[in-house]
Design a protein around this motif. Sequence first.
Motif, PDB file in Angstrom:
ATOM      1  N   PHE A 290       0.849  -1.188   0.000  1.00 55.19           N
ATOM      2  CA  PHE A 290       0.000   0.000   0.000  1.00 55.19           C
ATOM      3  C   PHE A 290       0.888   1.242   0.000  1.00 55.19           C
ATOM      4  CE2 PHE A 290      -2.770   3.185   1.937  1.00 55.19           C
ATOM      5  CZ  PHE A 290      -3.821   3.111   1.041  1.00 55.19           C
ATOM      6  N   GLU A 291       0.632   2.091  -0.976  1.00 53.23           N
ATOM      7  CA  GLU A 291       1.417   3.314  -1.129  1.00 53.23           C
ATOM      8  C   GLU A 291       2.916   3.015  -1.130  1.00 53.23           C
ATOM      9  OE1 GLU A 291      -0.122   6.021   1.795  1.00 53.23           O
ATOM     10  OE2 GLU A 291      -1.879   6.476   0.591  1.00 53.23           O
ATOM     11  N   GLU A 327      -2.677   1.819  -4.440  1.00 54.19           N
ATOM     12  CA  GLU A 327      -2.068   3.158  -4.481  1.00 54.19           C
ATOM     13  C   GLU A 327      -0.545   3.068  -4.633  1.00 54.19           C
ATOM     14  OE1 GLU A 327      -4.178   5.759  -4.251  1.00 54.19           O
ATOM     15  OE2 GLU A 327      -5.946   4.586  -3.753  1.00 54.19           O
ATOM     16  N   ALA A 350      -5.498  -1.702  -7.223  1.00 53.61           N
ATOM     17  CA  ALA A 350      -6.390  -0.546  -7.193  1.00 53.61           C
ATOM     18  C   ALA A 350      -5.573   0.732  -7.078  1.00 53.61           C
ATOM     19  CB  ALA A 350      -7.346  -0.656  -6.011  1.00 53.61           C
ATOM     20  N   SER A 372      -8.149  -8.690 -10.058  1.00 55.47           N
ATOM     21  CA  SER A 372      -9.167  -7.707  -9.682  1.00 55.47           C
ATOM     22  C   SER A 372      -8.541  -6.329  -9.882  1.00 55.47           C
ATOM     23  CB  SER A 372      -9.545  -7.921  -8.217  1.00 55.47           C
ATOM     24  OG  SER A 372     -10.315  -6.852  -7.756  1.00 55.47           O
ATOM     25  N   GLU A 374      -9.025  -2.048 -10.649  1.00 56.12           N
ATOM     26  CA  GLU A 374      -9.849  -0.849 -10.788  1.00 56.12           C
ATOM     27  C   GLU A 374      -8.950   0.367 -10.665  1.00 56.12           C
ATOM     28  OE1 GLU A 374     -12.547  -1.612  -7.586  1.00 56.12           O
ATOM     29  OE2 GLU A 374     -11.552  -0.126  -6.350  1.00 56.12           O
ATOM     30  N   THR A 395     -14.481  -3.011 -11.798  1.00 63.03           N
ATOM     31  CA  THR A 395     -15.579  -2.140 -11.387  1.00 63.03           C
ATOM     32  C   THR A 395     -15.808  -1.113 -12.488  1.00 63.03           C
ATOM     33  OG1 THR A 395     -14.138  -0.528 -10.368  1.00 63.03           O
ATOM     34  CG2 THR A 395     -14.816  -2.400  -9.019  1.00 63.03           C
ATOM     35  N   TYR A 397     -14.730   1.708 -12.450  1.00 60.01           N
ATOM     36  CA  TYR A 397     -13.566   2.596 -12.543  1.00 60.01           C
ATOM     37  C   TYR A 397     -12.703   2.179 -13.749  1.00 60.01           C
ATOM     38  CZ  TYR A 397     -14.597   4.664  -8.061  1.00 60.01           C
ATOM     39  OH  TYR A 397     -15.202   5.343  -7.055  1.00 60.01           O
TER      40      TYR A 397
END
Lengths: 426, 165
Positions: A290-291, A327, A350, A372, A374, A395, A397
Amino acid sequence: MKSFDRRLQKDLFPKTPAAFRETVSRSIGSVCGQAAPSDNTVVRFPTTENDAKPARKKTNLFTRIGTVAVAAVLVISLLAVGTIAVLARRTTTNPAASANEQPESTGENVVVSDPTEPPKASAEPETVNTVYAATADEFLAAIAPDTEIILTRETYNLTTASDYGADGGQYYTWKAVEDGYELVLHDLDNFRLIGSENTQILTDPRDAAVIRVGNCTDITFMNFTAGHKLLPYVLCSGPVLELSDCTNTRIENCGLFGCGRVGVSASGCSGLSVVGCDIYECSNEGIDLFECRNVVIDACKLRDCGLRKLSDDVEPYGASDMVFIGECEHIIISDCDVYGNKACSVIGCAGSKDVILYGMLVYDNTLDDVISIEDAEMTVFGCEFRHSGDFLYKTSYPYTILDQFGNEIGETELREMQLERDPYAS
Amino acid sequence: MNKARTDAWFSREIESMSDTLFRVAFSILRNYADCEDAVQSAILKAYQNLDTLKERAYFRTWAVRILKNECFALLRKQRTIVPLSEQTDVNYEMEVPDLDLNRAFDVLSPEERLTITLYYYEGYKTAEIAKLTDVSDSTVRNRLSRARAALKEQLTKRSVFDEVL
């Protein structure tokens, strides 16, 4: 950006009002005619992960390559218009070799610098103090910058350390969690922890990370196995290795096992590499980024995750994603085997860009879908996904999946893709 | 197990999850008085249906599920009598740590707020939240992602708005 999740975790709710607690007590009193009893009158039932979980923080991964590798792939993709066969070969070579000319896994702490960060002075000699540690206490006492700790024994249970739960040392602390304490390494620079083939680092508390690392630079973990001490019918809510705000971290040839919720969880990290690791029996994810930026996951096994049960008659929940990328940017996942897992997806991506997936062999899993995606851009080539169900979960997005030549691809191309491994992989 | 011991255990478990009950109810209802109503009702239902709980290890998840149902039932009831614009007004007289974030939180749907709460505060995995809220895991992940994006957007708008002012 980095602080958003923390802000979300800390600042969203007011403290539970005292009046609310009184309402709860009154309600209890009215339904069963008594207030909450004291500890010694309570029958304690076995607890599970569901019973006491700390707030979960989204976190992530490891490092090594980055912008340069991505740029190299894109350039090669453009050139490939006329010479597909030749360039296809070139693009499947090891990203480290093709893009950065970084040496392969040699046991040295070779991590690719974040291109946005100033290079280190190469003329400066590296001074490393090597310490041999036979016990958890010796290991803890040796934690310091510019230090290489060689673990000489088979098992190190951190819970047995003599200062467990106390103040810790200058570069480590014991952080309280729901059911114990977790080891936190912090503010270290140039630190290596090296085990032997049979070295195990264990911890007992379910909610603790086995090792948490925060705000460190040039860290290497190598040649050991780490996890939570196994107990039947218990899931862990703590990860095995948790990294936050670290630069240049290398995890090499490690076994990271369940029931750690996540094998490697990294957030806010730059320059992370996870190489040749066996990540298995984790309850929620294999790797969670994450990030993070400039991350390489290479030649790893992600297997048998999401299978732990809370009791004999309850089906295992299954894991979320084997690798979650949220991210992030400049992520390469290459030459990994993913098998025997029960999970939603192999890759969950994502809000990320420059994510490259190649040489992945995915088989014998129970999956909802393979990828998955988006609000993200991903390049996928040379992978083989043996999966009969849906390939993509998407999604509304926008998202983009490209092949190595920059052509947009979809479910059909992913389904027909064949494995092409890097012949020079470690 | 006799009733007294069961009652003692029930009391203890409910007391220990006061914070969770509050956050779950508040995330959906955004109104303190309603939270109290929903929690009282949920505790009563949980106690009355304790026999149906097969495995006590799942009590917390089970109780949260009951509370969630009570909250949404209350919300549905309110929708018939309360104007939409007033449904999610937080009583900001309560001391919230981050007012901007809380106001942004109001923009989310109750389902998204609940998902965020269960995920970030209560430590549930997406697969567990999916079971608890009767939706697919993909839907949970979708809600999480959408909610985060919406919150960021709201916070950005607010900071731009503040700068203009």
